[in-house]
Design an enzyme around this catalytic site. Structure first.
Site, PDB file in Angstrom:
ATOM      1  N   ASP A   1      23.762  42.346  43.939  1.00 54.69           N
ATOM      2  CA  ASP A   1      25.163  42.026  44.217  1.00 54.69           C
ATOM      3  C   ASP A   1      25.889  43.109  45.002  1.00 54.69           C
ATOM      4  O   ASP A   1      26.727  42.803  45.847  1.00 54.69           O
ATOM      5  CB  ASP A   1      25.927  41.804  42.904  1.00 54.69           C
ATOM      6  CG  ASP A   1      25.495  40.541  42.192  1.00 54.69           C
ATOM      7  OD1 ASP A   1      25.001  39.623  42.867  1.00 54.69           O
ATOM      8  OD2 ASP A   1      25.654  40.476  40.958  1.00 54.69           O
TER       9      ASP A   1
ATOM     10  N   TYR B   1      28.110  29.194  41.873  1.00 56.84           N
ATOM     11  CA  TYR B   1      29.544  29.369  41.675  1.00 56.84           C
ATOM     12  C   TYR B   1      30.304  28.160  42.234  1.00 56.84           C
ATOM     13  O   TYR B   1      29.832  27.452  43.124  1.00 56.84           O
ATOM     14  CB  TYR B   1      30.032  30.627  42.402  1.00 56.84           C
ATOM     15  CG  TYR B   1      29.770  31.936  41.697  1.00 56.84           C
ATOM     16  CD1 TYR B   1      28.852  32.037  40.654  1.00 56.84           C
ATOM     17  CD2 TYR B   1      30.434  33.092  42.092  1.00 56.84           C
ATOM     18  CE1 TYR B   1      28.627  33.248  40.027  1.00 56.84           C
ATOM     19  CE2 TYR B   1      30.208  34.315  41.470  1.00 56.84           C
ATOM     20  CZ  TYR B   1      29.299  34.386  40.441  1.00 56.84           C
ATOM     21  OH  TYR B   1      29.071  35.582  39.817  1.00 56.84           O
TER      22      TYR B   1
END
Length: 469
Positions: free
Chosen positions: A151, A406
């Protein structure tokens, strides 16, 4: 008539014609000067009318050229005055959601130079919608795409393209960021961009293309923000940021920004125990956010933001059909509106919901365990009644055999109401698909409709065997 008389007659006629031509030229000159200096005063107020004190920004100033008898007249077109957004219109009443956009980034990456991304979102100004994502500093068909499952690296940047345009090599890199949020206040874009060390990251506030403010980590544990649009009302923008444990108590703060400058910071208050990755929408005169509890609850936290006095309240979505993943099956899941349900609360995924009177519209993965499939529906009483489970108007966006990720909300102002739209991240590559070394995504976007609609499934659609390793 003798020759002398002829000469006098011709001279008199010539002098008369010359005089007339001279007078016509004077008339044309006077007309030109008058029109030029009048400039079509654009309905200027009377001299005794009170003018507003706030600055007026001119969006564009167009000069129209009109040609008349070889004389140029400039006519000023009245400039458009740009105002702050206030989102005061009511929310559109909808029956469900209709397909809006799909970028097919992964399929296109099989034969083109497309960025490796994750954490996408959508936000609109007064004229167009744009898609954003956090790039990994590489295209997919590039050895740098190996191990892009991570990330937070210093090469990640916020990408911005018009909605529907994949992130190609010509894509603008707005800022350096491994966590971000963006919104348009009616006059310019605000970008909140977080990057740096996990224990000492920096959030930069970029407004109208210029760095205006910044803030450092306050808990030295991965300062992070929404990964979807922030919201601006009457020139004040608000964004939710968290610093601290992802599986324990963290420090969430709500920042208020005006033209890129932080003007106030409020701590989280209310009953929410853990708040991350909020999906926020205008609920005039305030802002409402549906977030992720990564610690105790698979029911989603609600954060209510008062834009006038900066006060904050928080709770949980009442619906017993909860929105996070992982979660219990629908028969055993619960929510009492005020507290986390302590049902598979550890871990989670960014998601969204929005209130509709006493009811709630929401989206979630079809799988209760994995980021697979995606569905939307309305829960009767889901905003006001604890543990309500009456579901209507269910739609499949991505079938259960395909991956999702997401999801988040964005709002679009129409002529008479504010429509709610959502996007779904369609993750491909690692960890699940080990044939390749990269992790990236495409998106699909739907918007609320008051009409009828059909059925379908809109997965990413790339054949992993066709993809670069």
């Amino acid at each position: 008539m003798n020759p002398n008389q002829k000469i006098i007659t011709i001279g008199s006629v010539s002098l008369t014609i010359a005089t007339v031509c001279f007078l016509m030229q004077i008339a044309i000159l006077v007309t030109t000067v008058t029109l030029h200096f009048k400039q079509y005063e654009c309905d200027s107020p009377a001299s005794n009318q009170v003018m507003p004190c706030e600055p007026i920004i001119i969006e564009r100033n167009i000069t129209e050229i009109v040609y008349l008898n070889n004389t140029t007249i400039e006519k000023e077109i009245c400039p458009k005055v740009v105002e702050y957004r206030n989102w005061s219109k009511p929310q559109c009443q909808i029956t469900g959601f209709a397909p809006f956009s799909k970028d097919n980034s992964i399929r296109l990456s099989a034969g083109g130079d497309i960025w490796v991304t994750r954490e996408p979102y959508v936000s609109c100004d007064h004229g167009k919608c744009y898609q954003f994502a956090l790039g990994q500093g590489t295209t997919l068909d590039n050895k740098h795409s190996n191990d892009t499952i991570h990330d937070r690296i210093p090469h990640r940047t916020l990408l911005m393209n018009e909605l529907g345009v994949p992130f190609h090599l010509g894509t603008r890199q707005v800022c350096i960021a491994w966590s971000s949020s963006s919104c348009h206040d009616g006059k310019a874009w605000l970008h909140v961009c977080i990057t740096g060390d996990d224990k000492n990251a920096t959030a930069s506030f970029i407004y109208d293309g210029r760095l205006v403010d910044s803030i450092g980590s306050w808990s030295q544990n991965i300062l992070r923000t929404q990964e979807s649009e922030c919201v601006c009302i009457n020139g004040t923008c608000t964004v939710v940021m968290t610093d601290g444990s992802a599986s324990g108590r963290a420090d969430t703060r709500i920042l208020f920004i005006e033209e890129g400058k932080i003007v106030h910071i409020s701590p989280l208050s209310g009953s929410a125990q853990h708040v991350e990755e909020c999906s926020c929408y205008p609920r005039y005169p305030g802002v409402r956010c549906i977030c992720r509890d990564n610690w105790k609850g698979s029911n989603r936290p609600v954060v209510d933001i008062n834009m006038e006095d900066y006060s904050i309240d928080s709770s949980y979505v009442c619906s017993g059909l909860v929105g996070d993943t992982p979660r219990n099956d629908d028969r055993s899941s619960n929510s009492n509106c005020r507290n986390p349900n302590n049902e598979r609360g550890n871990q989670g995924v960014k998601g969204w919901a929005f209130d509709n009177g006493d009811d709630v519209w929401m989206g979630r993965t079809i799988s209760k365990d994995l980021r697979s499939g995606y569905e939307t529906f309305k829960v009767i009483g889901g905003w006001s009644t604890p543990n309500s489970k009456s579901q209507i108007n269910r739609q499949v966006i991505v079938d259960s055999d395909n991956r999702s990720g997401y999801s988040g909300i964005f709002s679009v102002e129409g002529k008479s109401c504010i429509n709610r739209c959502f996007y779904v991240e369609l993750i491909r590559g690692r960890k699940q698909e080990t044939r390749v070394w990269w992790t990236s995504n495409s998106i699909v976007v739907f918007c609320g409709t008051s009409g009828t609609y059909g059925t379908g499934s809109w997965p990413d659609g790339a054949n992993i065997n066709f993809m670069p390793i």
